[in-house]
Scaffold this motif. Sequence first.
Motif, PDB file in Angstrom:
ATOM      1  N   GLY A  63       0.818  -1.210   0.000  1.00  0.00           N
ATOM      2  CA  GLY A  63       0.000   0.000   0.000  1.00  0.00           C
ATOM      3  C   GLY A  63       0.852   1.261   0.000  1.00  0.00           C
ATOM      4  N   ILE A  64       0.393   2.273  -0.712  1.00  0.00           N
ATOM      5  CA  ILE A  64       1.088   3.559  -0.803  1.00  0.00           C
ATOM      6  C   ILE A  64       0.257   4.614  -0.081  1.00  0.00           C
ATOM      7  N   GLU A  65       0.845   5.239   0.940  1.00  0.00           N
ATOM      8  CA  GLU A  65       0.192   6.331   1.673  1.00  0.00           C
ATOM      9  C   GLU A  65       1.008   7.612   1.475  1.00  0.00           C
ATOM     10  N   PHE A  66       0.340   8.668   1.018  1.00  0.00           N
ATOM     11  CA  PHE A  66       1.000   9.964   0.865  1.00  0.00           C
ATOM     12  C   PHE A  66       0.928  10.715   2.194  1.00  0.00           C
ATOM     13  N   MET A  67       2.081  11.175   2.661  1.00  0.00           N
ATOM     14  CA  MET A  67       2.166  11.851   3.941  1.00  0.00           C
ATOM     15  C   MET A  67       2.147  13.369   3.716  1.00  0.00           C
ATOM     16  N   PRO A  68       2.016  14.162   4.789  1.00  0.00           N
ATOM     17  CA  PRO A  68       2.011  15.626   4.639  1.00  0.00           C
ATOM     18  C   PRO A  68       3.297  16.121   3.987  1.00  0.00           C
ATOM     19  N   LEU A  69       3.201  17.302   3.369  1.00  0.00           N
ATOM     20  CA  LEU A  69       4.356  17.904   2.686  1.00  0.00           C
ATOM     21  C   LEU A  69       5.528  18.108   3.643  1.00  0.00           C
ATOM     22  N   ALA A  70       6.724  17.936   3.097  1.00  0.00           N
ATOM     23  CA  ALA A  70       7.930  18.149   3.893  1.00  0.00           C
ATOM     24  C   ALA A  70       9.027  18.690   2.990  1.00  0.00           C
ATOM     25  N   THR A  71      10.059  19.241   3.574  1.00  0.00           N
ATOM     26  CA  THR A  71      11.146  19.793   2.766  1.00  0.00           C
ATOM     27  C   THR A  71      12.072  18.697   2.248  1.00  0.00           C
ATOM     28  N   THR A  72      12.098  17.561   2.922  1.00  0.00           N
ATOM     29  CA  THR A  72      12.957  16.446   2.511  1.00  0.00           C
ATOM     30  C   THR A  72      12.087  15.231   2.204  1.00  0.00           C
ATOM     31  N   PRO A  73      11.720  15.075   0.942  1.00  0.00           N
ATOM     32  CA  PRO A  73      10.879  13.926   0.609  1.00  0.00           C
ATOM     33  C   PRO A  73      11.630  12.621   0.816  1.00  0.00           C
ATOM     34  N   VAL A  74      10.951  11.631   1.332  1.00  0.00           N
ATOM     35  CA  VAL A  74      11.577  10.340   1.589  1.00  0.00           C
ATOM     36  C   VAL A  74      10.518   9.252   1.505  1.00  0.00           C
ATOM     37  N   ILE A  75      10.927   8.110   1.009  1.00  0.00           N
ATOM     38  CA  ILE A  75      10.057   6.934   0.970  1.00  0.00           C
ATOM     39  C   ILE A  75      10.487   6.012   2.095  1.00  0.00           C
ATOM     40  N   GLN A  76       9.562   5.649   2.932  1.00  0.00           N
ATOM     41  CA  GLN A  76       9.878   4.775   4.053  1.00  0.00           C
ATOM     42  C   GLN A  76       8.860   3.650   4.131  1.00  0.00           C
ATOM     43  N   ILE A  77       9.233   2.589   4.805  1.00  0.00           N
ATOM     44  CA  ILE A  77       8.334   1.459   5.045  1.00  0.00           C
ATOM     45  C   ILE A  77       7.819   1.569   6.471  1.00  0.00           C
ATOM     46  N   ALA A  78       6.509   1.427   6.642  1.00  0.00           N
ATOM     47  CA  ALA A  78       5.900   1.515   7.970  1.00  0.00           C
ATOM     48  C   ALA A  78       6.596   0.541   8.920  1.00  0.00           C
ATOM     49  N   PRO A  79       6.861   0.962  10.145  1.00  0.00           N
ATOM     50  CA  PRO A  79       7.618   0.111  11.074  1.00  0.00           C
ATOM     51  C   PRO A  79       6.934  -1.207  11.400  1.00  0.00           C
ATOM     52  N   GLU A  80       5.617  -1.241  11.291  1.00  0.00           N
ATOM     53  CA  GLU A  80       4.898  -2.477  11.599  1.00  0.00           C
ATOM     54  C   GLU A  80       4.201  -2.998  10.354  1.00  0.00           C
ATOM     55  N   SER A  81       4.507  -4.230   9.996  1.00  0.00           N
ATOM     56  CA  SER A  81       3.798  -4.924   8.928  1.00  0.00           C
ATOM     57  C   SER A  81       3.066  -6.109   9.552  1.00  0.00           C
ATOM     58  N   ARG A  82       2.200  -6.715   8.772  1.00  0.00           N
ATOM     59  CA  ARG A  82       1.469  -7.883   9.260  1.00  0.00           C
ATOM     60  C   ARG A  82       1.562  -9.020   8.246  1.00  0.00           C
ATOM     61  N   SER A  83       1.629 -10.233   8.769  1.00  0.00           N
ATOM     62  CA  SER A  83       1.595 -11.408   7.912  1.00  0.00           C
ATOM     63  C   SER A  83       0.762 -12.487   8.591  1.00  0.00           C
ATOM     64  N   GLU A  88      -0.775 -20.327  13.799  1.00  0.00           N
ATOM     65  CA  GLU A  88      -1.593 -19.672  14.825  1.00  0.00           C
ATOM     66  C   GLU A  88      -2.936 -19.190  14.304  1.00  0.00           C
ATOM     67  N   ASN A  89      -3.149 -19.327  12.994  1.00  0.00           N
ATOM     68  CA  ASN A  89      -4.411 -18.919  12.360  1.00  0.00           C
ATOM     69  C   ASN A  89      -4.779 -17.474  12.699  1.00  0.00           C
ATOM     70  N   LYS A  90      -3.818 -16.595  12.506  1.00  0.00           N
ATOM     71  CA  LYS A  90      -4.080 -15.182  12.728  1.00  0.00           C
ATOM     72  C   LYS A  90      -3.007 -14.354  12.040  1.00  0.00           C
ATOM     73  N   PHE A  91      -3.321 -13.070  11.826  1.00  0.00           N
ATOM     74  CA  PHE A  91      -2.320 -12.123  11.333  1.00  0.00           C
ATOM     75  C   PHE A  91      -1.491 -11.612  12.510  1.00  0.00           C
ATOM     76  N   LYS A  92      -0.176 -11.610  12.311  1.00  0.00           N
ATOM     77  CA  LYS A  92       0.734 -11.187  13.364  1.00  0.00           C
ATOM     78  C   LYS A  92       1.619 -10.042  12.870  1.00  0.00           C
ATOM     79  N   LYS A  93       2.173  -9.300  13.800  1.00  0.00           N
ATOM     80  CA  LYS A  93       3.167  -8.300  13.441  1.00  0.00           C
ATOM     81  C   LYS A  93       4.396  -9.004  12.882  1.00  0.00           C
ATOM     82  N   ASP A  94       4.956  -8.440  11.846  1.00  0.00           N
ATOM     83  CA  ASP A  94       6.094  -9.059  11.184  1.00  0.00           C
ATOM     84  C   ASP A  94       7.000  -7.948  10.659  1.00  0.00           C
TER      85      ASP A  94
END
Length: 455
Positions: A63-83, A88-94
């Motif tokens: 997923g691509i989320e556009f963040m508020p304007l900033a002077t230094t544009p950067v592409i980052q990956i959200a610190p928490e993902s799920r898989s 365990e039959n559930k989605f977990k932090k990964d």
Amino acid sequence: MKIRDAINSAVLQKRFPEIYREFFSNCPIVVSAPHFFTWAGEYVGYWGGLMMLQKLPLRFFVGIEFMPLATTPVIQIAPESRSYSLQENKFKKDTLDHLAKDRLLDFVNKSFKNKFQKKPIKIHLLSEMPLGGSGSSGALTAGLATGLALASNAIAPRDIHDWAKQPSSRLIKNKKYRFDFIFRLAWKMLAAYQGDLTSGATIFTALLDSPYPLYYVLKKDKAINLPLKAEPPFDLIDQLDFNGGRLNELFNLPARGSWPIDFGLLYLGEPRGHTPFSTSPLEDNIKNLTKFFQNNFPQAALGQNKQMWQKNCLEVMNFISADVLLKLGRLLSDGHRHDNLREFLRAVDRHQALFLLLGASSNTSEAVNSVIHHQASKIDDLGAGVKAVSTTKKNIILFIFPAGQMRQTLGDILLLTKKEFSTNPVFGYASWLDGLEQQGIKVEQALAQKIYSPF
């Protein structure tokens, strides 16, 4: 004994709607790519040998989320993902491997510098398999390349939609479809992420539609040495030619025919982490054998040349890989004949023997292979075909049986494996339960183009 209920993308979305709803609510652009496994050629493919891969009905959402304007544009990956964890039959932090993620983001930020009018981008990840599962890195980078290309208007959703209608040869050769652009961009991302050898086969598999396996082979180029270990900015990837396509483009197969086999993946514990591909097992064996021959049999006609040893080994591997593809094509195109089924199963077994040659098969996986073969031989003289899915994921075993004949016995195999080897095995994929995946890369949501997800 039923091994488990069906698990595929549609089932998971129905079972965990809140997970998907939260994910899609944050991202105006969402792309998904399928996970997959390798039927044949996972080692020799790096040297330009033939590979055959199969998509799984489990997907990796980017997923691509556009963040508020900033002077230094950067592409980052959200610190928490799920898989999703099948155990365990559930989605977990990964999380992604830290160093691999840093290499990927460094390349992505340099490639898309000044593309988003100073809008920082946060990348969200949601995987229906663990992030170290079969085909996760190829699915991740295929989805990321496509998502960022959509966000920067380098490609339109209709371009991707048209890929399913075109023969693979046309997509590869004709630049107007933008397939080659996305393919090579994703391949470079994969090279950055893995920091090691790449062939491009996993990206090709993730992008193309087909319920059948896909084949892939790098073309010979005197100016480029294989296996390819490209360095940033990965310009060599733009120079490499390849051939690839759908199995039904090689053989006369129905659009969605029936399969005379059941096949699936047995996990000996949950796959985790990123393990780079290594040529060391083969190279070490060749080095030691050459030295042995030179010291003890210096007059022997064979065994004196290390390069010849390696070339001959790779030729044999390519032969066996091609044999798996040919035998499967014949099986699916020639009336599901009994003799074709036997030959295909034996071809898969011969492929597994290569892992012993490479020193790339663990003692546990070999013992489990024996258990599966023994149980299968009790039911039918055809037995089973069994192999590891790669040289780096030794704890994931691919099994193939005649359709319908082993389904009740798989529960016994699971219990025996758990008892004998103190593992926590689980069937990560079962073709007769989970179904076959046809779709490659998919635009799940693009709000600016009025493409909305169900969530």
